[in-house]
Design a protein around this motif. Structure first.
Motif, PDB file in Angstrom:
ATOM      1  N   UNK A  59      39.573  56.853   2.811  1.00 20.76           N
ATOM      2  CA  UNK A  59      39.239  58.112   2.145  1.00 20.76           C
ATOM      3  C   UNK A  59      37.848  58.593   2.551  1.00 20.76           C
ATOM      4  N   UNK A  60      36.932  57.660   2.806  1.00 21.04           N
ATOM      5  CA  UNK A  60      35.586  58.049   3.241  1.00 21.04           C
ATOM      6  C   UNK A  60      35.642  58.713   4.605  1.00 21.04           C
ATOM      7  N   UNK A  74      40.195  48.951   2.149  1.00 23.01           N
ATOM      8  CA  UNK A  74      40.820  49.783   3.181  1.00 23.01           C
ATOM      9  C   UNK A  74      41.056  51.200   2.677  1.00 23.01           C
ATOM     10  N   UNK A  75      41.476  51.329   1.425  1.00 23.74           N
ATOM     11  CA  UNK A  75      41.688  52.662   0.853  1.00 23.74           C
ATOM     12  C   UNK A  75      40.370  53.414   0.754  1.00 23.74           C
ATOM     13  N   UNK A  76      39.306  52.713   0.361  1.00 21.20           N
ATOM     14  CA  UNK A  76      37.995  53.352   0.243  1.00 21.20           C
ATOM     15  C   UNK A  76      37.482  53.787   1.610  1.00 21.20           C
ATOM     16  N   UNK A 133      35.139  62.854   5.993  1.00 22.25           N
ATOM     17  CA  UNK A 133      34.168  63.237   7.024  1.00 22.25           C
ATOM     18  C   UNK A 133      34.838  63.930   8.198  1.00 22.25           C
ATOM     19  N   UNK A 134      36.083  64.284   8.052  1.00 25.69           N
ATOM     20  CA  UNK A 134      36.751  65.011   9.119  1.00 25.69           C
ATOM     21  C   UNK A 134      37.524  64.136  10.066  1.00 25.69           C
ATOM     22  N   UNK A 172      44.367  54.657  -2.872  1.00 25.77           N
ATOM     23  CA  UNK A 172      43.928  55.990  -2.449  1.00 25.77           C
ATOM     24  C   UNK A 172      44.181  57.002  -3.559  1.00 25.77           C
ATOM     25  N   UNK A 173      45.301  56.851  -4.252  1.00 23.44           N
ATOM     26  CA  UNK A 173      45.675  57.793  -5.304  1.00 23.44           C
ATOM     27  C   UNK A 173      44.978  57.519  -6.627  1.00 23.44           C
TER      28      UNK A 173
END
Length: 95
Positions: free
Chosen positions: A72-73, A67-69, A77-78, A36-37
């Motif tokens: 973050x997606x 999973x990180x992608x 998107x809220x 994620x980072x």
């Protein structure tokens, strides 16, 4: 005959050691939080995983990068799908 068997007894362990040395070192497994980072590394790993999914899709780094992608997606998107309150009898009878 004895010379051949002696050569085989001596050569067999050497061949086994040579085969062990040819293995590539184990890959460092990164966590989901690390991916994620580190967006560029995540993109590189995802590209590698997509180019050979049969062998790489289930590897720890591919799973963690995916999973990180995904995380973050959805957070961009809220947070995903908004919570839905359950229907009650009053809601149905309002018609």
């Amino acid at each position: 005959m004895k010379k051949i068997s002696i050569v085989l007894v001596v050569a067999a362990p050497l061949l086994m050691l040579a085969a062990c040395k040819s293995e590539k070192p184990p890959e460092v497994v990164q966590t989901v939080e690390w991916y994620k980072a580190n967006k560029t590394e995540r993109a590189e790993v995802l590209a590698k995983c997509k180019s050979n999914p049969g062998e790489l899709a289930a590897t720890p780094n591919c799973v963690n990068a995916t999973r990180a992608d995904t995380s973050t997606t959805w957070s961009a998107r809220g947070g995903g799908i908004a919570p839905v309150k359950p229907l009650t009898a009053d809601d149905i009878n309002k018609k």
